[in-house]
Design an enzyme around this catalytic site. Structure first.
Site, PDB file in Angstrom:
ATOM      1  N   ILE A  90       0.860  -1.181   0.000  1.00 24.56           N
ATOM      2  CA  ILE A  90       0.000   0.000   0.000  1.00 24.56           C
ATOM      3  C   ILE A  90       0.901   1.238   0.000  1.00 24.56           C
ATOM      4  O   ILE A  90       1.975   1.217   0.578  1.00 24.56           O
ATOM      5  CB  ILE A  90      -0.877  -0.050   1.269  1.00 24.56           C
ATOM      6  CG1 ILE A  90      -1.754  -1.299   1.247  1.00 24.56           C
ATOM      7  CG2 ILE A  90      -1.703   1.211   1.455  1.00 24.56           C
ATOM      8  CD1 ILE A  90      -2.649  -1.434   0.048  1.00 24.56           C
ATOM      9  N   ASP A  91       0.445   2.283  -0.635  1.00 27.31           N
ATOM     10  CA  ASP A  91       1.224   3.519  -0.639  1.00 27.31           C
ATOM     11  C   ASP A  91       0.582   4.564   0.276  1.00 27.31           C
ATOM     12  O   ASP A  91      -0.400   4.275   0.970  1.00 27.31           O
ATOM     13  CB  ASP A  91       1.406   4.028  -2.080  1.00 27.31           C
ATOM     14  CG  ASP A  91       0.094   4.395  -2.753  1.00 27.31           C
ATOM     15  OD1 ASP A  91      -0.898   4.722  -2.078  1.00 27.31           O
ATOM     16  OD2 ASP A  91       0.062   4.355  -4.001  1.00 27.31           O
ATOM     17  N   ALA A  92       1.164   5.751   0.279  1.00 26.69           N
ATOM     18  CA  ALA A  92       0.695   6.789   1.198  1.00 26.69           C
ATOM     19  C   ALA A  92      -0.705   7.292   0.842  1.00 26.69           C
ATOM     20  O   ALA A  92      -1.346   7.957   1.656  1.00 26.69           O
ATOM     21  CB  ALA A  92       1.690   7.948   1.235  1.00 26.69           C
TER      22      ALA A  92
ATOM     23  N   LEU B 216      -3.586   3.114  -1.420  1.00 31.60           N
ATOM     24  CA  LEU B 216      -3.899   2.247  -2.565  1.00 31.60           C
ATOM     25  C   LEU B 216      -2.663   1.409  -2.899  1.00 31.60           C
ATOM     26  O   LEU B 216      -1.548   1.758  -2.518  1.00 31.60           O
ATOM     27  CB  LEU B 216      -4.270   3.116  -3.783  1.00 31.60           C
ATOM     28  CG  LEU B 216      -5.324   4.204  -3.527  1.00 31.60           C
ATOM     29  CD1 LEU B 216      -5.459   5.108  -4.749  1.00 31.60           C
ATOM     30  CD2 LEU B 216      -6.661   3.581  -3.160  1.00 31.60           C
TER      31      LEU B 216
END
Lengths: 138, 138, 138, 138
Positions: free
Chosen positions: C14-16, C19
């Site tokens: 997951i990214d910041a 997503l």
């Protein structure tokens, strides 16, 4: 009672020395922990995403005995060595699946945390029950 | 006007073939984009974390001409090739810093998105101004 | 004939923005490709590690239609759309396993490569046979 | 004498809990170590790629005191706490650059290794000299 997963070393998990990058061993342990939490309703996803309860690491000790390489399948075995009020301790053995050789051992202390308030929480009952079922005593 | 960063290939960005793993080229492009957004107040962090405005990719085209290896420094040059109402297109050239050889070219269409509603947004004025300053025409 | 894998989105993918980071979609495609090569003796590991034959990407096109999130299981379906002398083209559909919604489509042209000489190679016979069995025509 | 780097937390280093994934802290330490070896001719790249001398971890202990988040800049300070015949021990402090708060402390024992033979090696003279210049005593 231990909990075990197997997963192949992936193509992109190799470093410039041709070995699995050492922090990745800990990601393997975390994968085992994610799957272990499948033992509570909703699993780790339910805890993290829906209940906003997480288990950040507060302490980690790892011994590395041999490398993993592309082509190896890692078997990760998890047991619980301590269940506290707000914290718990996992012990992992990572071995090569083909010969059972233990390549790393890790101890991982986590604190049950309200991810919104970033404050300690008592272990939820279902989590405590799951941990207790996998508790071993030295 | 182009925007450029340089960053060394890291030890853990190599794959089992001994080359930088191809999806990582896109992560390099994203690093350039993150830094590019330093041109608006608060930067990419301010957009993502504070304003909850993101730029998910909707289309990506990449040509890979040569590998990158451990020891290479990647230079990533970003230009903007299109500024729409809610979307924009970046073009990146990744080259080896030591000889300037272009190892990959990527085109990356992003849609400005309200990350809470997951709905398209018109480009904010400061973002539009930044994009326009780096717009090139073919 | 298509080839399909399923894999859960992992906690650390997951990214910041909350997503799955877009280059990771391509790593998912590569995982499908690694497993697809299980159809030749020795698999992808045998090709890469033992025969030193690799398949670096030379061209990539991806459409992203919807995000993936923590809690999703990604289903990756691979077909072969072209088999050349030294190259081949894969097409991937990534869908959410629970509802089948296609979140991304990628086309990925690879060149069969001698990893020591970094020179093009004709596709080995067993690889060609495997590719041909999964070839679809538009 | 300590060695220090700073690096921003990257967009893709966040996990599903919204925090920097804990194994990534170790990757940050490794980045500091890679850069630290810039103090020998050819740097870490020369050691790994040209001389085929690596420094696999054999033991790791980490205390995590606070999370890192997107928007933080991590400052990693490295000192050497032990120089043996074939091994050395690094100690890292990871702090938030803006307020200096120490978020993690790690101790990392490495063994100098011939990467082809996968056998222990005495520390090369230039490496030993570099380590000794950064040696601190408790």
């Amino acid at each position: 009672m231990s909990f075990r997963i197997e997963r192949a070393v992936r193509f992109d998990e190799i470093d410039a020395a041709g070995l699995v990058f050492f922090p990745r061993f800990l990601a393997y342990c975390h994968e085992a922990m994610e799957d272990f939490f499948g033992g509570v309703d909703g699993g780790y996803v339910g805890l993290i995403r829906d209940k906003r309860v997480g288990f950040p690491a507060v302490h980690l000790t790892t011994d590395f005995r041999a490398p993993l390489r592309y082509g190896d399948v890692a078997a990760i075995t998890l047991v619980v060595t301590k269940v506290g009020t707000t914290s718990c301790t996992f012990r992992y053995e990572i071995s090569r699946a083909w010969d059972g050789f233990v390549v790393a051992v890790a101890e991982h202390v986590c604190v049950c945390t309200d991810l919104d308030a970033m404050a300690k929480l008592p272990l939820p009952d279902d989590v405590r029950a799951l941990l207790t079922r996998h508790l071993v005593t030295a």
